[in-house]
Enzyme design. Structure first.
Site, PDB file in Angstrom:
ATOM      1  N   ASN A  93       0.826  -1.210   0.000  1.00 52.61           N
ATOM      2  CA  ASN A  93       0.000   0.000   0.000  1.00 52.61           C
ATOM      3  C   ASN A  93       0.862   1.264   0.000  1.00 52.61           C
ATOM      4  O   ASN A  93       1.964   1.274   0.552  1.00 52.61           O
ATOM      5  CB  ASN A  93      -0.989  -0.010   1.171  1.00 52.61           C
ATOM      6  CG  ASN A  93      -0.390  -0.599   2.436  1.00 52.61           C
ATOM      7  OD1 ASN A  93       0.472  -1.455   2.390  1.00 52.61           O
ATOM      8  ND2 ASN A  93      -0.840  -0.104   3.575  1.00 52.61           N
ATOM      9  N   ALA A 166      -9.792  -2.376 -11.876  1.00 51.49           N
ATOM     10  CA  ALA A 166     -10.726  -1.712 -10.966  1.00 51.49           C
ATOM     11  C   ALA A 166     -11.331  -2.790 -10.077  1.00 51.49           C
ATOM     12  O   ALA A 166     -11.562  -3.928 -10.524  1.00 51.49           O
ATOM     13  CB  ALA A 166     -11.818  -0.988 -11.753  1.00 51.49           C
ATOM     14  N   CYS A 278      -7.889   4.823  -4.268  1.00 50.05           N
ATOM     15  CA  CYS A 278      -6.856   5.346  -5.167  1.00 50.05           C
ATOM     16  C   CYS A 278      -7.094   6.729  -5.760  1.00 50.05           C
ATOM     17  O   CYS A 278      -6.162   7.521  -5.815  1.00 50.05           O
ATOM     18  CB  CYS A 278      -6.607   4.343  -6.270  1.00 50.05           C
ATOM     19  SG  CYS A 278      -5.870   2.851  -5.590  1.00 50.05           S
ATOM     20  N   PHE A 340     -17.471   1.229  -1.464  1.00 54.17           N
ATOM     21  CA  PHE A 340     -17.306   2.413  -2.332  1.00 54.17           C
ATOM     22  C   PHE A 340     -17.876   2.193  -3.717  1.00 54.17           C
ATOM     23  O   PHE A 340     -18.065   3.152  -4.474  1.00 54.17           O
ATOM     24  CB  PHE A 340     -15.849   2.864  -2.381  1.00 54.17           C
ATOM     25  CG  PHE A 340     -14.953   2.118  -3.326  1.00 54.17           C
ATOM     26  CD1 PHE A 340     -14.348   0.927  -2.947  1.00 54.17           C
ATOM     27  CD2 PHE A 340     -14.693   2.614  -4.588  1.00 54.17           C
ATOM     28  CE1 PHE A 340     -13.515   0.247  -3.826  1.00 54.17           C
ATOM     29  CE2 PHE A 340     -13.854   1.938  -5.470  1.00 54.17           C
ATOM     30  CZ  PHE A 340     -13.267   0.744  -5.088  1.00 54.17           C
TER      31      PHE A 340
END
Ligand code: NAD
Ligand code: UGA
Length: 464
Positions: A93, A166, A278, A340
């Site tokens: 990350n 994605a 992101c 999200f």
């Protein structure tokens, strides 16, 4: 030319896990070991039932079922995996820094640095080190410097190979990527390393989709791709606000402009605001880089994409508050969706968190239903904001088990994630379940607003 037989990937998260699972599936002749310092995560990847994989992603289970134990392995032994591999992917990350220089903007590269240091320490043979994480332009230089501290005669090549998948469509995206981008040093050794990585992808990706560039273009392309995608959402969301004032319909506008082949139809869905781990982080990073080079106008331009997104989330919450007479005290609000986007259990930067926070400021009582997100995650996300105490968050927000439990006795329902089951639900049942007058705030424009209005429900979408 180097023929890769043994790959190690450091970081078993949303990118490392699915990416390596697909490489292992498509390249049975290569041993792929994914390592992570998080023992709990590795245990979940090794779960014998495959029921508790640490991330939810359609199709992932099947890929892991096929390759795991054959040529795909998950382990906490980072050092051993580094030593054995010819190619090492860094997939850790790179969140926004929360301290020191660049706080709130720059990417925190501490995990990447730690990886590089560990590679420098453990490697006893030549390695190709691949940046899979999203990184600021020129990070490869810093990694090279760290790797040069290795005490043996091992040589290193650093490649940039950003990931464009994605969440929610990761497996599909990995199976047929629009392109695979590989950046490397413009030297014979750099070219050889790029070829070695190209060979791996060529097992299933057509060669003409594998693009080789210099390392800096590759690093910067990733930030730019995310900035352009997010910019489209902020652009259409800015227009959604104007639509609400003028009776234009934002979905009709998106269709009308998207049919212009120069504009194109994708990423024009107006929403409560983009989330995810992101877009925001990468744009902030781009803004920070531009400022570092003294390019304030460039930085201001991209920062506006984030500002508009914050406005959109605030605007949605404010609309709920004002339509409910400026008081939510003692009112139950049903929130459908916390992730999200659909088809993921990831909640990082989800618009739902910020909308809930605004509503809680008005003392709303929130009941959340999300098919893949746990109650403890919801509470953790709210605690992170530090707006109120953990006890208050647990008192004011609870997770329920289905849509109907969320709707029962609710004064308003807000749709935050576009899960398919919210679209297909029989919304005619709402009248019997909710308080009257019933309010629906459709943050994803997924419901049939006319049908709901015919039931006497007050419906507010985004830009329509
Ligand atoms: P993540 O948080 O899900 O996973 C990162 C993992 O790395 C964690 O499990 C963490 O424990 C591990 N880790 C950190 N430091 C380590 C170390 N020194 N040794 C071993 N393990 C270590 O993150 P992610 O969503 O997979 O993102 C990884 C990178 O990929 C980021 O740079 C992100 O910007 C980029 N990216 C993400 C996506 C996405 O959709 N999530 C898509 C494209 C690119
Ligand atoms: C995004 C990019 O699409 C990937 O190419 C990239 O690899 C990734 O970021 C990354 O670097 O991590 P992701 O964040 O997983 O992928 O999901 P998106 O599908 O891009 O959605 C991001 C957010 O935008 C979601 O909240 C989504 O609901 C929202 N969105 C998307 C809209 O509001 N409208 C749209 O038209 C599209």
């Amino acid at each position: 030319m180097t023929k890769i037989k043994n790959i190690c990937c450091i970081g078993a998260g949303y990118v490392g896990g699915p990416t390596m699972a697909v490489i292992a599936q498509k390249c049975p002749h290569i041993k792929v070991t994914v390592v992570d310092v998080n023992a709990e995560r590795i245990a979940a990847w090794n779960d014998s039932e495959l029921a508790n994989l640490p991330i939810y992603e359609p199709g992932l289970r099947e890929v892991v079922a096929e390759a795991r134990g054959r040529n795909l392995f998950f382990s906490t032994d980072v050092s051993a995996a580094i030593r054995d591999a010819e190619m090492i992917f860094m997939s850790v990350n790179t969140p926004t820094k929360t301290y020191g220089n660049g706080k709130g903007k720059a990417a925190d590269l501490k995990y990447i640095e730690l990886c590089a240091r560990q590679i420098a320490k453990e490697a006893t043979s030549d390695k190709i080190v691949v940046e899979k994480s999203t990184l600021p332009v020129r990070t490869a230089q810093a990694i090279k410097t760290i790797l040069s501290n290795n005490q043996t005669s091992a040589k290193f090549q650093v490649l940039s190979n950003p990931e464009f998948l994605a969440e929610g469509t990761a497996i599909e995206d990995l199976y047929s990527p629009d392109r695979v981008l590989i950046g490397g040093e413009q030297t014979p050794e750099g070219a050889e390393a790029m070829e070695a990585l190209t060979e791996i992808y060529a097992n299933w990706v057509p060669r003409e989709r594998i693009l080789q560039t210099n390392v800096w273009s590759s690093e910067l392309s990733k930030l730019v791709a995310n900035a352009f995608l997010a910019q489209r959402i902020s652009s259409i969301n800015s227009i959604s606000a104007l639509c609400e004032k003028t009776e234009a319909n934002v979905d009709e506008i998106a269709k009308a402009i998207g049919m212009d082949s120069r504009i194109g139809p994708k990423f024009l869905k107006a929403s409560v605001g983009f989330g995810g781990s992101c877009f925001q982080k990468d744009i902030l990073n781009l803004v920070y880089i531009a400022r570092t080079y003294g390019l304030d106008e460039v930085a201001d331009y991209w920062e506006q994409v984030i500002d508009l997104n914050d406005y959109q989330k605030r605007r949605f919450a404010q609309n709920i508050i004002s339509k409910l007479n400026n008081t939510l005290s003692g009112k139950k609000i049903a929130m459908l969706g916390w992730a999200f986007k659909k088809d993921t259990n990831d909640t990082r930067e989800s618009a739902a968190i910020y909308v809930a926070d605004h509503l809680l400021n008005e003392q709303a009582e929130i009941h959340v239903y999300d098919p893949k997100v746990s109650e403890s995650q919801i509470h953790k996300d709210l605690d992170y904001l530090q707006t109120r105490s953990p006890e208050e968050n647990r008192e004011m927000v609870q997770k329920v088990v289905d849509i109907e439990q969320a709707l029962a006795g609710a004064h308003a329902v807000a749709i935050l994630t576009e899960w398919d089951e919210f679209k297909t639900y029989d919304w005619a049942k709402l009248s019997a379940l909710m308080m009257k007058p019933a309010f629906v705030f459709d943050g994803r424009n997924i419901l049939d607003h006319e049908a709901l209005r015919a039931l006497g429900v007050n419906v507010y979408g985004i830009g329509r």
